[in-house]
Design an enzyme around this catalytic site. Structure first.
Site, PDB file in Angstrom:
ATOM      1  N   PHE A  79       0.770  -1.324   0.047  1.00  0.00           N
ATOM      2  CA  PHE A  79      -0.081  -0.025   0.107  1.00  0.00           C
ATOM      3  C   PHE A  79       0.950   1.203  -0.093  1.00  0.00           C
ATOM      4  CE2 PHE A  79      -3.007   2.859   1.944  1.00  0.00           C
ATOM      5  CZ  PHE A  79      -4.074   2.682   1.457  1.00  0.00           C
TER       6      PHE A  79
ATOM      7  N   ASP B 279       1.612  -5.445   7.859  1.00  0.00           N
ATOM      8  CA  ASP B 279       0.358  -4.656   7.771  1.00  0.00           C
ATOM      9  C   ASP B 279      -0.785  -5.457   7.325  1.00  0.00           C
ATOM     10  OD1 ASP B 279      -1.636  -2.756   7.252  1.00  0.00           O
ATOM     11  OD2 ASP B 279      -0.239  -1.367   6.339  1.00  0.00           O
TER      12      ASP B 279
ATOM     13  N   TYR C 140     -11.380   0.161  10.059  1.00  0.00           N
ATOM     14  CA  TYR C 140     -12.499   0.515   9.451  1.00  0.00           C
ATOM     15  C   TYR C 140     -12.903  -0.137   8.324  1.00  0.00           C
ATOM     16  CZ  TYR C 140      -8.906   3.530   7.283  1.00  0.00           C
ATOM     17  OH  TYR C 140      -7.819   3.803   6.509  1.00  0.00           O
ATOM     18  N   LYS C 141     -11.873  -1.262   7.807  1.00  0.00           N
ATOM     19  CA  LYS C 141     -12.332  -2.251   6.655  1.00  0.00           C
ATOM     20  C   LYS C 141     -13.144  -3.171   7.359  1.00  0.00           C
ATOM     21  CE  LYS C 141      -8.456  -0.033   4.586  1.00  0.00           C
ATOM     22  NZ  LYS C 141      -6.933   0.078   4.285  1.00  0.00           N
TER      23      LYS C 141
ATOM     24  N   ARG D 257     -12.363  -3.445  -7.613  1.00  0.00           N
ATOM     25  CA  ARG D 257     -12.443  -4.349  -6.360  1.00  0.00           C
ATOM     26  C   ARG D 257     -13.662  -4.816  -6.079  1.00  0.00           C
ATOM     27  NH1 ARG D 257      -8.513  -2.087  -2.010  1.00  0.00           N
ATOM     28  NH2 ARG D 257     -10.064  -0.624  -1.763  1.00  0.00           N
TER      29      ARG D 257
HETATM   30  C1  PLP Z   1      -6.106   1.104   4.354  1.00  0.00           C
HETATM   31  C2  PLP Z   1      -4.813   0.902   4.750  1.00  0.00           C
HETATM   32  C3  PLP Z   1      -4.069   1.831   5.487  1.00  0.00           C
HETATM   33  C4  PLP Z   1      -4.568   3.049   6.106  1.00  0.00           C
HETATM   34  O1  PLP Z   1      -3.814   4.014   6.567  1.00  0.00           O
HETATM   35  P1  PLP Z   1      -4.366   4.905   7.517  1.00  0.00           P
HETATM   36  O2  PLP Z   1      -3.141   5.718   8.145  1.00  0.00           O
HETATM   37  O3  PLP Z   1      -5.387   4.579   8.409  1.00  0.00           O
HETATM   38  O4  PLP Z   1      -5.091   5.931   6.472  1.00  0.00           O
HETATM   39  C5  PLP Z   1      -2.876   1.413   5.374  1.00  0.00           C
HETATM   40  N1  PLP Z   1      -2.040   0.502   5.074  1.00  0.00           N
HETATM   41  C6  PLP Z   1      -3.002  -0.562   4.329  1.00  0.00           C
HETATM   42  C7  PLP Z   1      -2.327  -1.740   3.856  1.00  0.00           C
HETATM   43  C8  PLP Z   1      -4.246  -0.266   4.191  1.00  0.00           C
HETATM   44  O5  PLP Z   1      -5.117  -1.290   3.378  1.00  0.00           O
END
Ligand code: PLP
Length: 426
Positions: free
Chosen positions: A127, A206, A231-232, A386
């Site tokens: 990401f 992560d 939040y996912k 997705r």
């Molecule tokens: C959604 C997501 C994030 C989100 O990061 P925030 O700091 O909460 O905005 C980070 N890493 C991955 C792999 C994600 O999917």
């Protein structure tokens, strides 16, 4: 098999689904099929009541007294539930801050601890925020360090061997997303942790697209550190606080780079001198965000009630059904599949790729006729749609409806009426 046959099969699968009733624990907007739980999970109904109570009663009436009555332990209570979900001990997880911040704190701590080594390894499927955090750390604090990225050959997967080849005596940190945000490719964490450990390299995972989507066993897989989003798939609400995990044996060795009162061993002594906490709380920074923690507690409770094993069985059945339907019904319109075929190598979404991906995705969300069911996936550049599956509230029939709707959009050319200008949030 025709879509009609797929529908009959899906109806039967829904009828025999042990998790079917969980859908009613969520607020389900009418005529919307939601396939974006991998980006923002649905609202659990119990969160509506607990937020109302939290605001009117705890904040409104009890005011500052609520800190000792319930708020100060809320982070710890939430962390313990997340620990349970992820196969960690209750004193190995902290909830607070954001995924990016937690990644920053732990990567900083790990790089500082392994100061003799100067290479960080990640991959090009990771990401963007993760890669930015590493680039920023190197630029601002560790100028002698290098970031080395394993390159995906198919844009979808990476082999353990490709990671292994990048590790050497200089690798301090290996940091990967357990499930890739675009392709849903899933690493074998146990296997990767083993080769990292043999190399004297710390691991930092992560789990943002993995937590609540696939079974995770942080202790069983010998994970050093992890971070992730709530939040996912954990349904904690927009911008909900993230979590971090540090194995018990590593906790004493790592220092939070942000010294602050909530990582102090006694914040309410108000001492002018810093002395870090010894527990996982040493990775905290600030006052817990009480209003945002409460939905996380509810979201995680629902996952624990359903059980990760059952959720995973359903997720595999659903991604397999979707994969099969896409192969049968959509490839003739020029779609290719951007997720691994082997269900052991993927998380809980399927990416489909089309050169008109952006406009097709937009047509699904904004149909030209009011009577058409809205299907909400999301789009990731350059051309992936997705289709996220959250087994707690996605039904098998939802997936048939989704494929049918995409076919309709392709047959009618409805997407051609849509502008290519992207909104701010895609
Ligand atoms: C959604 C997501 C994030 C989100 O990061 P925030 O700091 O909460 O905005 C980070 N890493 C991955 C792999 C994600 O999917």
């Amino acid at each position: 098999m025709s879509l009609k046959k797929y529908r009959e099969r899906a109806q039967l699968l829904d009828k025999n689904d042990p998790l079917a009733a969980f859908k009613f624990h969520f607020f389900n907007p009418k005529n919307v099929i939601y396939l974006d739980g991998n980006s923002l999970g649905k609202l659990p109904k119990r969160t509506i009541d607990s937020q109302a109570n939290l605001i009117a009663e705890q904040w409104g009436s009890r005011l500052i007294r609520s800190w000792n009555e319930s708020w100060i332990s809320m982070g710890e209570r939430t962390a313990q539930k997340i620990a349970k979900l992820l196969g960690a001990a209750p004193d190995e997880v902290f909830v607070g801050d954001t995924t990016s911040l937690n990644l920053y704190k732990l990567a900083f701590a790990a790089i500082s601890y392994s100061a003799k080594r100067n290479e960080i390894v990640s991959d090009d499927l990771n990401f963007p925020t993760d890669l930015y955090v590493f680039q920023g750390l190197i630029n601002n604090h560790f100028p002698n360090h290098k970031l080395r990225l394993a390159k995906s050959l198919d844009g979808m997967t990476i082999t353990t061997n490709e990671i292994k080849e990048l590790l050497n005596d200089n690798t301090s940190l290996l940091s990967l997303s357990a499930v890739s945000y675009k392709s849903a490719f899933k690493y074998d964490m146990t296997e990767i942790n083993k080769i990292a450990r043999e190399n004297g390299t710390l691991t930092l995972w992560d789990l943002s697209h993995a937590a609540g989507a696939v079974p995770i066993d942080l202790n069983g897989s010998n994970t050093d550190m992890a971070v992730g989003c709530t939040y996912k798939y954990l349904n904690g609400g927009p911008g909900a606080p993230a979590f971090l995990y540090v194995s018990k044996e590593l906790q004493a060795k790592l220092d939070n780079p942000i010294w602050s009162w909530f990582s102090h061993k006694a914040p309410f002594d108000f001492s002018p001198n810093y002395a870090p906490d010894k527990s996982i709380q040493k990775f905290a920074v600030s006052t817990p965000t009480i209003l945002s923690l409460d939905p996380v507690l509810n979201g995680v409770d629902l996952l624990l009630e359903a059980g990760m094993d059952k959720i995973h069985v359903k997720s595999v059945a659903q991604t397999n059904l979707l994969y099969e339907m896409i192969s049968q019904e959509l490839t003739k319109y020029g779609f290719t599949i951007g997720s691994p075929e082997n269900d052991g190598l993927r998380g809980s979404h399927i990416a489909i790729i089309h050169e008109e991906g952006y406009r097709i995705n937009a047509a699904m969300i904004n149909p030209s006729s009011k009577d058409t069911t809205v299907v909400i996936p999301d789009f990731r550049p350059p051309n992936s749609i997705r289709l996220g599956i959250a087994p707690l509230y996605t039904s098998f029939v939802d997936l048939v409806d989704c494929v049918e709707r995409i076919k309709q959009i392709m047959d009618t050319g409805e997407f051609k009426e849509i502008s290519s200008t992207k909104p701010k949030v895609v």
